[in-house]
Scaffold this motif. Structure first.
Motif, PDB file in Angstrom:
ATOM      1  N   VAL A   1       2.180  11.429  -8.500  1.00  0.00           N
ATOM      2  CA  VAL A   1       1.431  11.959  -9.646  1.00  0.00           C
ATOM      3  C   VAL A   1       0.467  13.047  -9.184  1.00  0.00           C
ATOM      4  O   VAL A   1       0.411  14.146  -9.757  1.00  0.00           O
ATOM      5  CB  VAL A   1       0.663  10.817 -10.355  1.00  0.00           C
ATOM      6  CG1 VAL A   1      -0.236  11.382 -11.459  1.00  0.00           C
ATOM      7  CG2 VAL A   1       1.638   9.800 -10.939  1.00  0.00           C
ATOM      8  N   TYR A   2      -0.296  12.755  -8.127  1.00  0.00           N
ATOM      9  CA  TYR A   2      -1.233  13.754  -7.601  1.00  0.00           C
ATOM     10  C   TYR A   2      -0.502  15.021  -7.170  1.00  0.00           C
ATOM     11  O   TYR A   2      -0.976  16.142  -7.399  1.00  0.00           O
ATOM     12  CB  TYR A   2      -2.000  13.183  -6.407  1.00  0.00           C
ATOM     13  CG  TYR A   2      -3.018  12.124  -6.752  1.00  0.00           C
ATOM     14  CD1 TYR A   2      -3.569  12.036  -8.021  1.00  0.00           C
ATOM     15  CD2 TYR A   2      -3.451  11.203  -5.799  1.00  0.00           C
ATOM     16  CE1 TYR A   2      -4.504  11.073  -8.334  1.00  0.00           C
ATOM     17  CE2 TYR A   2      -4.393  10.239  -6.097  1.00  0.00           C
ATOM     18  CZ  TYR A   2      -4.910  10.167  -7.361  1.00  0.00           C
ATOM     19  OH  TYR A   2      -5.845   9.212  -7.675  1.00  0.00           O
ATOM     20  N   ALA A   3       0.650  14.852  -6.523  1.00  0.00           N
ATOM     21  CA  ALA A   3       1.378  16.001  -5.978  1.00  0.00           C
ATOM     22  C   ALA A   3       1.813  16.957  -7.078  1.00  0.00           C
ATOM     23  O   ALA A   3       1.652  18.185  -6.955  1.00  0.00           O
ATOM     24  CB  ALA A   3       2.588  15.518  -5.178  1.00  0.00           C
ATOM     25  N   ILE A   4       2.355  16.412  -8.171  1.00  0.00           N
ATOM     26  CA  ILE A   4       2.859  17.290  -9.226  1.00  0.00           C
ATOM     27  C   ILE A   4       1.707  17.975  -9.971  1.00  0.00           C
ATOM     28  O   ILE A   4       1.790  19.156 -10.313  1.00  0.00           O
ATOM     29  CB  ILE A   4       3.750  16.507 -10.206  1.00  0.00           C
ATOM     30  CG1 ILE A   4       4.930  15.879  -9.462  1.00  0.00           C
ATOM     31  CG2 ILE A   4       4.282  17.426 -11.296  1.00  0.00           C
ATOM     32  CD1 ILE A   4       5.808  15.021 -10.310  1.00  0.00           C
ATOM     33  N   VAL A   5       0.621  17.235 -10.211  1.00  0.00           N
ATOM     34  CA  VAL A   5      -0.539  17.863 -10.854  1.00  0.00           C
ATOM     35  C   VAL A   5      -1.136  18.921  -9.923  1.00  0.00           C
ATOM     36  O   VAL A   5      -1.550  19.997 -10.371  1.00  0.00           O
ATOM     37  CB  VAL A   5      -1.591  16.802 -11.234  1.00  0.00           C
ATOM     38  CG1 VAL A   5      -2.817  17.460 -11.851  1.00  0.00           C
ATOM     39  CG2 VAL A   5      -0.998  15.797 -12.223  1.00  0.00           C
TER      40      VAL A   5
ATOM     41  N   VAL B   1       0.834  -1.206   0.000  1.00  0.00           N
ATOM     42  CA  VAL B   1       0.000   0.000   0.000  1.00  0.00           C
ATOM     43  C   VAL B   1       0.869   1.256   0.000  1.00  0.00           C
ATOM     44  O   VAL B   1       0.620   2.207  -0.752  1.00  0.00           O
ATOM     45  CB  VAL B   1      -0.938  -0.004   1.232  1.00  0.00           C
ATOM     46  CG1 VAL B   1      -1.538   1.389   1.453  1.00  0.00           C
ATOM     47  CG2 VAL B   1      -2.047  -1.025   1.052  1.00  0.00           C
ATOM     48  N   LEU B   2       1.923   1.264   0.819  1.00  0.00           N
ATOM     49  CA  LEU B   2       2.796   2.432   0.898  1.00  0.00           C
ATOM     50  C   LEU B   2       3.550   2.647  -0.414  1.00  0.00           C
ATOM     51  O   LEU B   2       3.690   3.783  -0.883  1.00  0.00           O
ATOM     52  CB  LEU B   2       3.787   2.275   2.051  1.00  0.00           C
ATOM     53  CG  LEU B   2       3.177   2.354   3.460  1.00  0.00           C
ATOM     54  CD1 LEU B   2       4.236   2.051   4.511  1.00  0.00           C
ATOM     55  CD2 LEU B   2       2.562   3.718   3.706  1.00  0.00           C
ATOM     56  N   VAL B   3       4.032   1.553  -1.020  1.00  0.00           N
ATOM     57  CA  VAL B   3       4.744   1.670  -2.291  1.00  0.00           C
ATOM     58  C   VAL B   3       3.826   2.235  -3.367  1.00  0.00           C
ATOM     59  O   VAL B   3       4.148   3.228  -4.040  1.00  0.00           O
ATOM     60  CB  VAL B   3       5.306   0.291  -2.724  1.00  0.00           C
ATOM     61  CG1 VAL B   3       5.794   0.344  -4.176  1.00  0.00           C
ATOM     62  CG2 VAL B   3       6.443  -0.132  -1.808  1.00  0.00           C
ATOM     63  N   ASP B   4       2.648   1.610  -3.533  1.00  0.00           N
ATOM     64  CA  ASP B   4       1.708   2.074  -4.559  1.00  0.00           C
ATOM     65  C   ASP B   4       1.177   3.469  -4.236  1.00  0.00           C
ATOM     66  O   ASP B   4       0.945   4.284  -5.143  1.00  0.00           O
ATOM     67  CB  ASP B   4       0.541   1.089  -4.669  1.00  0.00           C
ATOM     68  CG  ASP B   4       0.975  -0.268  -5.189  1.00  0.00           C
ATOM     69  OD1 ASP B   4       2.051  -0.339  -5.823  1.00  0.00           O
ATOM     70  OD2 ASP B   4       0.252  -1.266  -4.956  1.00  0.00           O
ATOM     71  N   GLY B   5       0.982   3.748  -2.933  1.00  0.00           N
ATOM     72  CA  GLY B   5       0.470   5.048  -2.532  1.00  0.00           C
ATOM     73  C   GLY B   5       1.445   6.173  -2.817  1.00  0.00           C
ATOM     74  O   GLY B   5       1.035   7.254  -3.256  1.00  0.00           O
TER      75      GLY B   5
ATOM     76  N   ALA C   1       9.341   1.227 -13.767  1.00  0.00           N
ATOM     77  CA  ALA C   1       8.644   2.470 -14.122  1.00  0.00           C
ATOM     78  C   ALA C   1       8.243   3.242 -12.872  1.00  0.00           C
ATOM     79  O   ALA C   1       8.296   4.483 -12.850  1.00  0.00           O
ATOM     80  CB  ALA C   1       7.411   2.154 -14.964  1.00  0.00           C
ATOM     81  N   SER C   2       7.854   2.525 -11.819  1.00  0.00           N
ATOM     82  CA  SER C   2       7.450   3.181 -10.573  1.00  0.00           C
ATOM     83  C   SER C   2       8.638   3.878  -9.917  1.00  0.00           C
ATOM     84  O   SER C   2       8.500   4.990  -9.375  1.00  0.00           O
ATOM     85  CB  SER C   2       6.853   2.149  -9.611  1.00  0.00           C
ATOM     86  OG  SER C   2       5.759   1.478 -10.201  1.00  0.00           O
ATOM     87  N   ILE C   3       9.795   3.242  -9.955  1.00  0.00           N
ATOM     88  CA  ILE C   3      11.008   3.854  -9.391  1.00  0.00           C
ATOM     89  C   ILE C   3      11.341   5.131 -10.154  1.00  0.00           C
ATOM     90  O   ILE C   3      11.685   6.161  -9.560  1.00  0.00           O
ATOM     91  CB  ILE C   3      12.184   2.862  -9.440  1.00  0.00           C
ATOM     92  CG1 ILE C   3      11.871   1.626  -8.586  1.00  0.00           C
ATOM     93  CG2 ILE C   3      13.474   3.524  -8.959  1.00  0.00           C
ATOM     94  CD1 ILE C   3      12.900   0.521  -8.715  1.00  0.00           C
TER      95      ILE C   3
ATOM     96  N   GLY D   1      -2.786   9.962  -2.167  1.00  0.00           N
ATOM     97  CA  GLY D   1      -2.371   8.737  -2.844  1.00  0.00           C
ATOM     98  C   GLY D   1      -2.313   7.551  -1.905  1.00  0.00           C
ATOM     99  O   GLY D   1      -2.800   6.450  -2.219  1.00  0.00           O
ATOM    100  N   ILE D   2      -1.733   7.736  -0.724  1.00  0.00           N
ATOM    101  CA  ILE D   2      -1.617   6.634   0.241  1.00  0.00           C
ATOM    102  C   ILE D   2      -2.989   6.213   0.761  1.00  0.00           C
ATOM    103  O   ILE D   2      -3.296   5.016   0.848  1.00  0.00           O
ATOM    104  CB  ILE D   2      -0.693   7.048   1.407  1.00  0.00           C
ATOM    105  CG1 ILE D   2       0.752   7.172   0.905  1.00  0.00           C
ATOM    106  CG2 ILE D   2      -0.755   6.038   2.550  1.00  0.00           C
ATOM    107  CD1 ILE D   2       1.704   7.785   1.896  1.00  0.00           C
ATOM    108  N   LEU D   3      -3.846   7.193   1.093  1.00  0.00           N
ATOM    109  CA  LEU D   3      -5.177   6.861   1.578  1.00  0.00           C
ATOM    110  C   LEU D   3      -5.998   6.132   0.514  1.00  0.00           C
ATOM    111  O   LEU D   3      -6.732   5.185   0.818  1.00  0.00           O
ATOM    112  CB  LEU D   3      -5.903   8.130   2.029  1.00  0.00           C
ATOM    113  CG  LEU D   3      -5.399   8.778   3.321  1.00  0.00           C
ATOM    114  CD1 LEU D   3      -6.150  10.073   3.588  1.00  0.00           C
ATOM    115  CD2 LEU D   3      -5.553   7.823   4.502  1.00  0.00           C
ATOM    116  N   GLU D   4      -5.861   6.560  -0.740  1.00  0.00           N
ATOM    117  CA  GLU D   4      -6.615   5.904  -1.811  1.00  0.00           C
ATOM    118  C   GLU D   4      -6.158   4.459  -2.009  1.00  0.00           C
ATOM    119  O   GLU D   4      -6.985   3.552  -2.159  1.00  0.00           O
ATOM    120  CB  GLU D   4      -6.460   6.689  -3.113  1.00  0.00           C
ATOM    121  CG  GLU D   4      -7.267   6.101  -4.255  1.00  0.00           C
ATOM    122  CD  GLU D   4      -7.163   6.900  -5.530  1.00  0.00           C
ATOM    123  OE1 GLU D   4      -7.256   6.282  -6.618  1.00  0.00           O
ATOM    124  OE2 GLU D   4      -6.988   8.128  -5.455  1.00  0.00           O
ATOM    125  N   MET D   5      -4.845   4.235  -1.986  1.00  0.00           N
ATOM    126  CA  MET D   5      -4.353   2.867  -2.159  1.00  0.00           C
ATOM    127  C   MET D   5      -4.685   2.004  -0.953  1.00  0.00           C
ATOM    128  O   MET D   5      -4.937   0.803  -1.089  1.00  0.00           O
ATOM    129  CB  MET D   5      -2.840   2.885  -2.405  1.00  0.00           C
ATOM    130  CG  MET D   5      -2.424   3.528  -3.717  1.00  0.00           C
ATOM    131  SD  MET D   5      -3.386   2.971  -5.164  1.00  0.00           S
ATOM    132  CE  MET D   5      -3.044   1.213  -5.146  1.00  0.00           C
TER     133      MET D   5
END
Length: 333
Positions: A27-31, A17-21, A173-175, A282-286
């Motif tokens: 992504v959310y932060a930059i947008v 969850v933390l990794v995916d979050g 890609a995630s890294i 992001g973390i809460l959503e994941m």
């Protein structure tokens, strides 16, 4: 006993969850930065910004197809090609953002805010349909699947450190997303706080009229703000396309709303607040995606994860409308 099993399942899934979050949160932060920069200067919610992100995803994917067709993936490292695509896409989407500001927003700068808000929504729909038209014209389908890149899976052995946690998986890609996102956020923070143009942007955000009297070119500062926000959004769209591989003209709508939620959560107009808000959302959503079905015994599935983001927006607006890092400002009368 049942509660113990539920807690154990949640703890086991926590590393993944933390990794995916963090990846989604980046992504959310930059947008969210694009929203908060424009609002800080114009007090305008640029709802077309989600579609700038979407346009970046399509432009970047088109570049990747072109480079693949030219055979460059056989002669150049894939990472170098991705960097080139990020730069090209950032420049193009940056100019798109500047064009939108010049054509749609600048003539309405003294108009009521409701009119500019409606205009932003109209630009959003216009970009959606324009990208859909071009994609269907060229490919016959508006859903686009890009070249498969950086799909190597890496294992994070958290179970060997603490047995209560499960292991996690992360793609190459995630890294890349995390590294590039952190670089962009640090660079933007440095630019805003340490450079002459950043000082001008902060001055215009604080008092536009006074800044103009101090020989600050307000129009150039606003154009630069739109360029930077749109460039970051477009680059993030490329990273999103590489990560998830499938895109469509409507990906920017919900993602843009969630990024706006992140900006509000951090304190709209606050750069660092937008970054933190993005990672929190992001973390809460994941977490909701991974555990909602378990916690509710199957009553609510992972598709209800979107409710979390908008529930947070409502709660923040009710109890702390200035956001986590925002400051209450007394209105002068």
């Amino acid at each position: 006993m049942k509660e113990d099993i539920l807690v154990n399942d949640v703890i086991q899934s926590l590393p993944q969850v933390l990794v995916d979050g963090f990846i989604l949160g980046a992504v959310y932060a930059i947008v969210a930065l694009g929203y908060t920069m424009v609002y800080g200067i114009l007090e305008l919610i640029n709802f077309a910004h989600g579609e700038i992100f979407m346009s970046g995803a399509f432009i970047g994917t088109a570049f990747l197809f072109v480079f693949s067709g030219l055979g460059l993936f056989h002669s150049l490292p894939a990472l170098l090609i991705l960097i080139i695509v990020l730069v090209l896409t950032s420049v193009l989407t940056g100019f798109v953002g500047m064009g939108i500001e010049r054509v749609a927003y600048r003539p309405l700068r003294k108009a009521p805010k409701l009119i500019t808000l409606i205009t932003a929504i109209g630009i959003s729909f216009l970009l959606q349909d324009f990208v859909r038209f071009i994609t269907e014209l060229k490919r016959g389908n508006y859903i686009l699947t890009g070249p498969s890149l950086f799909n190597t899976q890496h294992s994070i052995k958290t179970h060997s450190i603490l047995s209560v946690f499960g292991n996690a998986q992360i793609k190459s890609a995630s890294i890349i997303i995390l590294v590039v996102a952190v670089i962009m956020m640090i660079t933007l923070d440095f630019f805003i706080n340490k450079t002459k143009w950043g000082m001008a942007m902060r001055a215009v955000a604080q008092d536009r009229e006074t800044a103009s009297l101090m020989s600050v070119n307000v129009n150039k500062v606003i154009s630069l703000t739109f360029f930077l926000g749109s460039a970051l959004g477009g680059a993030t769209g490329v990273l999103f396309a590489v990560q998830y591989n499938t895109i469509d003209p409507y990906i920017g709508f919900i993602l843009g709303l969630k990024a706006f939620t992140a900006a509000v959560l951090g304190g709209i107009g606050n750069i660092r607040g937008a970054m933190v808000g993005g990672f929190v959302i992001g973390i809460l959503e994941m977490f909701a995606s991974a555990n909602l079905s378990t916690l509710t015994s199957g009553v609510l599935g992972s598709e209800y994860k979107d409710v979390f983001a908008f529930a947070i927006l409502i709660i923040v607006l009710i109890f702390k409308p200035e956001g986590l890092f925002g400051k209450s400002v007394a209105e002068k009368v």
